[in-house]
Design a protein around this motif. Structure first.
Motif, mmCIF file in Angstrom:
data_model
loop_
_atom_site.group_PDB
_atom_site.id
_atom_site.type_symbol
_atom_site.label_atom_id
_atom_site.label_comp_id
_atom_site.label_asym_id
_atom_site.label_seq_id
_atom_site.Cartn_x
_atom_site.Cartn_y
_atom_site.Cartn_z
ATOM 1 N N ASP A 10 0.803 -1.210 0.000
ATOM 2 C CA ASP A 10 0.000 0.000 0.000
ATOM 3 C C ASP A 10 0.839 1.265 0.000
ATOM 4 O OD1 ASP A 10 -2.835 -1.044 0.192
ATOM 5 O OD2 ASP A 10 -1.749 -2.183 1.694
ATOM 6 N N ALA A 133 -2.019 8.104 -4.613
ATOM 7 C CA ALA A 133 -3.167 7.808 -3.771
ATOM 8 C C ALA A 133 -4.415 8.493 -4.321
ATOM 9 C CB ALA A 133 -2.895 8.259 -2.344
ATOM 10 N N GLN A 137 -7.845 6.767 -5.451
ATOM 11 C CA GLN A 137 -9.135 7.213 -4.926
ATOM 12 C C GLN A 137 -10.109 7.475 -6.075
ATOM 13 O OE1 GLN A 137 -9.554 8.172 -1.377
ATOM 14 N NE2 GLN A 137 -11.721 8.184 -1.863
ATOM 15 N N MET B 1 -2.510 12.153 3.809
ATOM 16 C CA MET B 1 -3.596 11.180 3.671
ATOM 17 C C MET B 1 -3.055 9.774 3.889
ATOM 18 S SD MET B 1 -6.154 10.866 0.569
ATOM 19 C CE MET B 1 -6.112 9.579 -0.607
ATOM 20 N N VAL B 3 -3.394 6.463 3.012
ATOM 21 C CA VAL B 3 -4.023 5.429 2.216
ATOM 22 C C VAL B 3 -3.487 4.151 2.779
ATOM 23 C CG1 VAL B 3 -4.043 4.257 -0.004
ATOM 24 C CG2 VAL B 3 -4.694 6.610 0.159
ATOM 25 N N GLY B 4 -4.366 3.502 3.449
ATOM 26 C CA GLY B 4 -4.137 2.416 4.393
ATOM 27 C C GLY B 4 -2.981 1.536 4.055
ATOM 28 N N GLY B 80 -13.413 6.610 3.757
ATOM 29 C CA GLY B 80 -13.083 6.795 2.346
ATOM 30 C C GLY B 80 -11.685 6.327 2.004
ATOM 31 N N THR B 81 -10.753 6.730 2.816
ATOM 32 C CA THR B 81 -9.362 6.354 2.544
ATOM 33 C C THR B 81 -9.156 4.865 2.736
ATOM 34 O OG1 THR B 81 -9.077 7.535 4.618
ATOM 35 C CG2 THR B 81 -7.786 8.271 2.744
ATOM 36 N N ILE B 82 -9.727 4.349 3.773
ATOM 37 C CA ILE B 82 -9.574 2.927 4.013
ATOM 38 C C ILE B 82 -10.167 2.140 2.865
ATOM 39 C CG2 ILE B 82 -10.913 1.185 5.287
ATOM 40 C CD1 ILE B 82 -8.136 1.614 6.293
#
Lengths: 162, 116
Positions: A10, A133, A137, B1, B3-4, B80-82
């Protein structure tokens, strides 16, 4: 199951999947190089892919579309960054407008494919990476990704149960 | 942010965190608008400490983030990010597993099966 392992990174926003396939690299290569064979596995059964152009050379491009259950079409393109038959290829995969013109405002992903000879046939390692990221998204927010699998719809279901 | 960083443990933690009705309720409340731990505590028939504990579980799962503002601890949803991280990589894994399965089937066909 011939998938040997999958690794999600990730931090690097990437997914690697390793599979051992029961055929020599030259045969596996055809699955990438022959658009008619590629079409038989690239798209999920509900979104089969059709390759319009497929120029598997360094710097070459492919254009394709995937046809959804309602007949809707999602257009895409590939640009091959490196091609080394039958051992490796790397390409960028992006979205295109209806006429196949790359849509630069949409996210792209990069795929790297490595084929190695093993006694059983071929070990294929595919690494897919996202640019950022934010782009990841954006891909999530587009309904298309959701359409591909309901795998993580579980979160919604669990939340809805509340 | 953030992002997991969800690996399997994280995914377990995520589902574990969501396996409790109070925690699901907290997540839903703070998804749209933030709330302080004390505000949340007033909504449930349980102690401040118990609510705080639930928030901590959610925080560890990456579902919410907590920020100290003066005397208050403000909780905000990170769903949302997860989702972005878990879902997309999982979706791609699923997608690739499907592709490999189809490749296997193609390779298992006799040579004449390759004929277009």
């Amino acid at each position: 199951m011939t998938v040997v392992s999958t690794t999600k990174d990730d931090e690097a926003l990437s997914l690697s999947i390793v599979a051992d396939l029961a055929a020599p690299p030259a045969r596996v290569w055809q699955l990438w190089s022959d658009p008619r064979q590629l079409e038989r596995w690239w798209g999920p059964p509900t979104w089969p892919a059709t390759f319009v152009d497929h120029d598997l050379t360094t710097g070459g491009r492919a254009t394709y579309y995937m046809t959804g259950p309602e007949g809707e079409k999602a257009h895409g393109w590939w640009r091959f960054d490196s091609v080394d038959e039958p051992w490796s290829l790397a390409f960028e995969d992006g979205f295109a407008d209806d006429d196949g013109t790359p849509n630069d405002s949409m996210p792209t992903t990069r795929a790297q494919v490595v084929l190695e000879e093993i006694p059983e046939g071929t070990r294929m390692t595919v690494t897919s990476s996202f640019q950022s990221a934010e782009q990841m998204q954006q891909l999530v927010e587009m309904g298309m990704v959701e359409g591909l699998t309901g795998a993580m719809g579980q979160i919604d279901t669990i939340l809805a149960e509340g | 942010m953030v992002v997991g960083r969800p690996d399997d443990d994280d995914v377990d933690r995520l589902f574990g965190a969501l396996a409790d009705a109070t925690r699901r309720d907290i997540v839903q409340r703070v998804m749209g608008s933030e709330a302080s731990v004390s505000t949340l505590a007033r909504s449930y028939a349980m102690s401040f400490a118990a609510v705080q504990k639930h928030v901590a579980v959610l925080e560890r799962a990456g579902l919410v983030s907590k920020e100290r503002r003066g005397r208050e601890q403000i909780v905000r949803g990170d769903i949302g990010t997860i989702r972005a991280a878990v879902r997309l990589l999982d979706v791609y894994e699923e997608l690739w597993r499907g592709r490999i399965g189809r490749i296997d089937d193609l390779l298992a066909l006799p040579p004449e099966g390759d004929v277009r």
